[in-house]
Design a protein around this motif. Structure first.
Motif, PDB file in Angstrom:
ATOM      1  N   CYS A   1      -9.598  -8.163  -0.886  1.00 53.52           N
ATOM      2  CA  CYS A   1      -9.501  -7.091   0.107  1.00 53.52           C
ATOM      3  C   CYS A   1     -10.844  -6.709   0.731  1.00 53.52           C
TER       4      CYS A   1
ATOM      5  N   CYS B   1      -5.984  -2.551  -7.457  1.00 53.66           N
ATOM      6  CA  CYS B   1      -6.634  -2.486  -6.145  1.00 53.66           C
ATOM      7  C   CYS B   1      -5.850  -1.497  -5.281  1.00 53.66           C
TER       8      CYS B   1
ATOM      9  N   CYS C   1     -10.272  -4.967  -4.508  1.00 53.33           N
ATOM     10  CA  CYS C   1     -10.577  -6.247  -5.138  1.00 53.33           C
ATOM     11  C   CYS C   1     -11.406  -7.148  -4.221  1.00 53.33           C
TER      12      CYS C   1
ATOM     13  N   CYS D   1      -4.305  -3.858  -2.000  1.00 54.10           N
ATOM     14  CA  CYS D   1      -3.227  -4.844  -2.179  1.00 54.10           C
ATOM     15  C   CYS D   1      -2.385  -4.572  -3.412  1.00 54.10           C
TER      16      CYS D   1
HETATM   17 ZN   LIG Z   1      -6.939  -6.052  -3.213  1.00 57.97          ZN
END
Ligand SMILES: [Zn+2]
Length: 204
Positions: free
Chosen positions: A74, A55, A71, A58
């Motif tokens: 997020c 991701c 992801c 994150c």
């Molecule tokens: Zn993420």
């Protein structure tokens, strides 16, 4: 035969924590598996490699379709935009998520650093974390350092606190750490819901 075994051994030596003898043993182990198992192994490995990605927000690994770069956490608009919680590794995130005690966003550091490290920037994603804070939504008000209550975890928290201080000050982001609901030596990946809730409530 030996050429192929040698080639396989060389490849297996590239796995983390595998020395030459273990690689040779593994090579023999692989070639003794039956054809169906090998086909399945190759397929599963290839599928995982194709679909699991990092991701961009994150930094955790997640299974996603082509073109997805963030992801499901997020991209979830329901989550608390005021909070960003820093963990060492993917499994820590998964476990905190499982406790249900935390509703904000995450950042996965990818490791820890010790006070003696000469090149800490290459051991953890500190530059990425700084970039994330610089580009953060103005709603972000708190960065929570949720590292394990171990010497390494504490030294890592100290290192991050030092590095992000000026950006955090500029952007009025408070840097906190988890409260001592976590006993010394407790690894975050084993933490349960009550302990996590207490640690979050007791953050300072
Ligand atoms: Zn993420």
């Amino acid at each position: 035969m030996d050429d192929q075994l040698t080639a396989l051994t060389e490849l297996l030596r590239e796995l983390p924590g595998i020395g030459p003898r273990a690689a040779r043993r593994l090579a023999y182990w692989f070639v003794r598996r039956d054809r169906t198992w090998i086909d399945r192994f190759v397929r599963v490995l290839s599928d995982a490699h194709r679909t699991v990605r990092t991701c961009t927000s994150c930094m955790r690994m997640f299974p996603g379709r082509e073109g997805m770069d963030r992801c499901s956490i997020c991209t979830n608009e329901q989550r608390d935009k005021h909070l960003l919680l820093v963990v060492e590794k993917d499994v820590d995130l998964e476990n905190i998520e499982r406790t249900g005690a935390y509703k904000g966003f995450y950042f996965v550091l990818g490791g820890t650093v010790s006070a003696l490290d000469k090149d800490p920037d290459h051991k953890i994603r500190i530059n990425e974390l700084e970039a994330r804070l610089k580009g953060a939504d103005h709603e972000l008000t708190e960065l929570i350092l949720a590292l394990s209550a171990t010497t390494e975890g504490e030294e890592t928290a100290f290192f991050i606190g030092d590095r992000v201080r000026s950006i955090a000050d500029q952007r009025r982001i408070t840097v906190t750490t988890l409260g001592r609901g976590l006993s010394t030596g407790t690894e975050l990946e084993y933490v349960d819901t009550d302990t996590m809730t207490n640690a979050l409530q007791g953050r300072k």
